[in-house]
Design a protein around this motif. Structure first.
Motif, mmCIF file in Angstrom:
data_model
loop_
_atom_site.group_PDB
_atom_site.id
_atom_site.type_symbol
_atom_site.label_atom_id
_atom_site.label_comp_id
_atom_site.label_asym_id
_atom_site.label_seq_id
_atom_site.Cartn_x
_atom_site.Cartn_y
_atom_site.Cartn_z
ATOM 1 N N LEU A 185 0.834 -1.206 0.000
ATOM 2 C CA LEU A 185 0.000 0.000 0.000
ATOM 3 C C LEU A 185 0.867 1.255 0.000
ATOM 4 N N GLU A 186 1.933 1.225 0.788
ATOM 5 C CA GLU A 186 2.831 2.374 0.866
ATOM 6 C C GLU A 186 3.548 2.598 -0.467
ATOM 7 N N GLN A 187 3.950 1.523 -1.133
ATOM 8 C CA GLN A 187 4.632 1.658 -2.418
ATOM 9 C C GLN A 187 3.716 2.318 -3.455
ATOM 10 N N ILE A 188 2.485 1.841 -3.561
ATOM 11 C CA ILE A 188 1.551 2.425 -4.521
ATOM 12 C C ILE A 188 1.240 3.871 -4.160
ATOM 13 N N ASN A 189 1.033 4.124 -2.878
ATOM 14 C CA ASN A 189 0.722 5.477 -2.425
ATOM 15 C C ASN A 189 1.831 6.454 -2.808
ATOM 16 N N ARG A 190 3.067 6.069 -2.600
ATOM 17 C CA ARG A 190 4.181 6.979 -2.876
ATOM 18 C C ARG A 190 4.336 7.259 -4.366
ATOM 19 N N VAL A 191 4.103 6.258 -5.215
ATOM 20 C CA VAL A 191 4.211 6.479 -6.659
ATOM 21 C C VAL A 191 3.089 7.405 -7.139
ATOM 22 N N GLU A 192 1.856 7.142 -6.699
ATOM 23 C CA GLU A 192 0.735 7.983 -7.131
ATOM 24 C C GLU A 192 0.888 9.411 -6.611
ATOM 25 N N ILE A 224 3.525 11.684 -18.998
ATOM 26 C CA ILE A 224 3.929 10.817 -17.892
ATOM 27 C C ILE A 224 5.318 10.233 -18.144
ATOM 28 N N GLU A 225 5.555 9.764 -19.364
ATOM 29 C CA GLU A 225 6.817 9.095 -19.673
ATOM 30 C C GLU A 225 8.014 10.037 -19.570
ATOM 31 N N GLU A 226 7.804 11.328 -19.784
ATOM 32 C CA GLU A 226 8.902 12.288 -19.661
ATOM 33 C C GLU A 226 9.475 12.312 -18.245
ATOM 34 N N LEU A 227 8.633 12.001 -17.270
ATOM 35 C CA LEU A 227 9.090 12.030 -15.879
ATOM 36 C C LEU A 227 9.944 10.820 -15.514
ATOM 37 N N PHE A 228 9.862 9.761 -16.313
ATOM 38 C CA PHE A 228 10.591 8.542 -15.974
ATOM 39 C C PHE A 228 12.105 8.750 -15.971
ATOM 40 N N ALA A 229 12.586 9.681 -16.800
ATOM 41 C CA ALA A 229 14.032 9.901 -16.913
ATOM 42 C C ALA A 229 14.560 10.891 -15.880
ATOM 43 N N THR A 230 13.685 11.456 -15.074
ATOM 44 C CA THR A 230 14.125 12.466 -14.110
ATOM 45 C C THR A 230 14.817 11.815 -12.918
ATOM 46 N N PRO A 231 15.802 12.507 -12.322
ATOM 47 C CA PRO A 231 16.474 11.971 -11.130
ATOM 48 C C PRO A 231 15.500 11.691 -9.985
ATOM 49 N N ALA A 232 14.485 12.531 -9.846
ATOM 50 C CA ALA A 232 13.530 12.352 -8.748
ATOM 51 C C ALA A 232 12.792 11.023 -8.868
ATOM 52 N N PHE A 233 12.414 10.657 -10.104
ATOM 53 C CA PHE A 233 11.696 9.399 -10.294
ATOM 54 C C PHE A 233 12.620 8.209 -10.061
ATOM 55 N N GLN A 234 13.857 8.321 -10.531
ATOM 56 C CA GLN A 234 14.812 7.238 -10.319
ATOM 57 C C GLN A 234 15.106 7.039 -8.831
ATOM 58 N N GLN A 235 15.190 8.139 -8.094
ATOM 59 C CA GLN A 235 15.405 8.044 -6.650
ATOM 60 C C GLN A 235 14.223 7.365 -5.965
ATOM 61 N N LEU A 236 13.021 7.662 -6.454
ATOM 62 C CA LEU A 236 11.832 7.029 -5.899
ATOM 63 C C LEU A 236 11.877 5.522 -6.127
ATOM 64 N N LEU A 237 12.211 5.109 -7.350
ATOM 65 C CA LEU A 237 12.319 3.681 -7.652
ATOM 66 C C LEU A 237 13.332 2.996 -6.737
ATOM 67 N N ASP A 238 14.474 3.634 -6.578
ATOM 68 C CA ASP A 238 15.529 3.047 -5.750
ATOM 69 C C ASP A 238 15.076 2.909 -4.299
ATOM 70 N N SER A 239 14.392 3.933 -3.793
ATOM 71 C CA SER A 239 13.964 3.905 -2.392
ATOM 72 C C SER A 239 12.910 2.832 -2.145
ATOM 73 N N LEU A 240 12.134 2.513 -3.186
ATOM 74 C CA LEU A 240 11.089 1.498 -3.058
ATOM 75 C C LEU A 240 11.586 0.104 -3.413
ATOM 76 N N GLY A 241 12.763 0.035 -4.019
ATOM 77 C CA GLY A 241 13.281 -1.255 -4.455
ATOM 78 C C GLY A 241 12.443 -1.867 -5.558
ATOM 79 N N MET A 242 11.928 -1.010 -6.456
ATOM 80 C CA MET A 242 11.005 -1.462 -7.491
ATOM 81 C C MET A 242 11.548 -1.157 -8.881
ATOM 82 N N THR A 243 10.975 -1.816 -9.873
ATOM 83 C CA THR A 243 11.262 -1.504 -11.267
ATOM 84 C C THR A 243 9.948 -1.201 -11.977
#
Length: 256
Positions: A185-192, A224-243
């Motif tokens: 739930l926390e992972q989905i919440n943080r991405v949205e 939406i896809e433009e945000l995928f390359a941003t450092p902020a989005f990559q940091q979010l992925l790393d913090s969640l341990g997700m791909t």
């Protein structure tokens, strides 16, 4: 009799009311209408549960406090027992549990009916939880009066309701395959919440086997896809341990 008069006539026809308040625009419109109608005894109640986003919880809490409404808090353990592992029927069992709590409270408060914000575009075939309303005798005045989302937003704008154009948000648990856990739930919440903070189109996140998919309306896919390359989005992925698995188009033209 115009559409607003019909809706008000239905509301006045209830001896007393418990409004199931979610914080969304549908139940917010009902709340605002009830507040200005003399002679209607009502109580607004917000059910706080773990599948709400942080933003939804904060908005609903502020509104319910302003009208001295009540809050029912449901724990994760209670909801996990209700949800089980069957995603197909999860919405049905969840809604039945939550509205049963509201019916019990209405009886204790000697309120005649429980009403919700469902409208004519809420399709029971697409949203299994809608069947619960008929089974438990929950009233849906917007649906009975023939109101759709466009009319709800139009009336909310006329009444000066600030959230009149806020997008609808689906329950976080609907995006989870298998057992629902606090971590998922926390992972989905943080991405949205990330995409909401970027002020882009709302998204729906699906989580499965260590990766997630992002759904958005087709017209916003590139944004939406433009945000995928941003450092902020990559940091979010790393913090969640997700791909990220994929971006998929939402059907039906709506986030819900």
């Amino acid at each position: 009799m115009n559409s607003l008069e019909r809706l008000l006539s239905i509301l006045r026809g209830y001896p007393s009311i418990l409004l199931a308040y979610s914080g969304g625009i549908d139940s917010t419109l009902l709340l605002e209408l009830l507040k200005v109608q003399a002679g209607i005894r009502f109580q607004a109640v917000f059910v706080e549960h773990p599948a709400l986003t942080d933003n939804e919880r904060d908005i609903a809490r502020a509104e319910i406090d302003a009208v001295q409404g009540q809050v029912i808090s449901v724990s994760l353990d209670e909801m996990q027992a209700v949800w089980g592992e069957n995603r197909e029927k999860r919405c049905y069992y969840c809604k039945k549990f939550l509205f049963s709590q509201l019916l019990n409270l209405a009886e204790k408060m000697e309120l005649a009916v429980v009403i919700d914000g469902s409208h004519v575009e809420d399709d029971p075939g697409r949203r299994p939880g809608m069947r619960v309303l008929d089974e438990l005798g929950i009233k849906s005045p917007l649906r009975e009066a023939g109101w759709n989302k466009r009319l709800i937003r139009k009336q909310a704008k006329v009444m000066g309701i600030k959230s009149w154009e806020r997008p609808a948000r689906a329950c976080l648990a609907t995006g989870i395959e298998g057992p629902v856990t606090r971590r998922k739930l926390e992972q989905i919440n943080r991405v949205e919440e990330f995409f909401q903070q970027q002020a882009v189109a709302p998204v729906r996140v699906r989580l499965e086997e260590g990766h997630f998919s992002i759904g958005t309306l087709a017209c916003h896919g590139g944004e939406i896809e433009e945000l995928f390359a941003t450092p902020a989005f990559q940091q979010l992925l790393d913090s969640l341990g997700m791909t990220l698995a994929e971006v998929y188009p939402l059907s039906g033209g709506a986030i819900r």
